[in-house]
Design an enzyme around this catalytic site. Sequence first.
Site, mmCIF file in Angstrom:
data_model
loop_
_atom_site.group_PDB
_atom_site.id
_atom_site.type_symbol
_atom_site.label_atom_id
_atom_site.label_comp_id
_atom_site.label_asym_id
_atom_site.label_seq_id
_atom_site.Cartn_x
_atom_site.Cartn_y
_atom_site.Cartn_z
ATOM 1 N N CYS A 47 25.804 60.290 -2.076
ATOM 2 C CA CYS A 47 26.141 59.471 -3.246
ATOM 3 C C CYS A 47 25.026 59.578 -4.273
ATOM 4 O O CYS A 47 23.871 59.813 -3.927
ATOM 5 C CB CYS A 47 26.282 57.999 -2.863
ATOM 6 S SG CYS A 47 27.806 57.600 -2.042
ATOM 7 N N TYR A 98 43.179 61.631 -10.616
ATOM 8 C CA TYR A 98 42.547 60.602 -11.436
ATOM 9 C C TYR A 98 43.433 59.365 -11.398
ATOM 10 O O TYR A 98 44.590 59.419 -11.800
ATOM 11 C CB TYR A 98 42.345 61.104 -12.868
ATOM 12 C CG TYR A 98 41.365 62.247 -12.909
ATOM 13 C CD1 TYR A 98 41.793 63.557 -12.717
ATOM 14 C CD2 TYR A 98 40.017 62.015 -13.091
ATOM 15 C CE1 TYR A 98 40.887 64.604 -12.720
ATOM 16 C CE2 TYR A 98 39.111 63.054 -13.106
ATOM 17 C CZ TYR A 98 39.547 64.346 -12.917
ATOM 18 O OH TYR A 98 38.650 65.380 -12.908
ATOM 19 N N ARG A 149 41.049 62.717 -18.161
ATOM 20 C CA ARG A 149 41.641 64.050 -18.038
ATOM 21 C C ARG A 149 43.152 64.006 -18.189
ATOM 22 O O ARG A 149 43.895 64.311 -17.260
ATOM 23 C CB ARG A 149 41.267 64.673 -16.686
ATOM 24 C CG ARG A 149 39.805 65.032 -16.489
ATOM 25 C CD ARG A 149 39.252 66.026 -17.517
ATOM 26 N NE ARG A 149 39.982 67.275 -17.578
ATOM 27 C CZ ARG A 149 39.627 68.385 -16.962
ATOM 28 N NH1 ARG A 149 38.548 68.415 -16.226
ATOM 29 N NH2 ARG A 149 40.344 69.478 -17.095
#
EC number: 5.4.99.5
Length: 127
Positions: A75, A108, A116
Amino acid sequence: MMIRGIRGATTVERDTEEEILQKTKQLLEKIIEENHTKPEDVVQMLLSATPDLHAVFPAKAVRELSGWQYVPVTCMQEMDVTGGLKKCIRVMMTVQTDVPQDQIRHVYLEKVVVLRPDLSLTKNTEL
């Protein structure tokens, strides 16, 4: 086989461990489903979170997926860009695949669909 990147992102409403893990797992499951991805094909997975998320590492959600415990995961904090999307979790999954690059299904969800709109799955926010 080629090495390809599969992108994905989602947002949360609240900075809580429960919601971050739930939304991250939902995103990962959708990426896996859409791309027929198996853990043994994943080279690595990078996850980032915007600076307003502190409750838990999103990578913890990967460990909740059956068979994914050996996938290298890390992460990081996303850049804090003025006007950038808040409470956002992003994924870059690097995979070995024979699928052509233009057939990779990036995912997404939630408020991230604005990032996007050119990708087909951004039109579908329901799972």
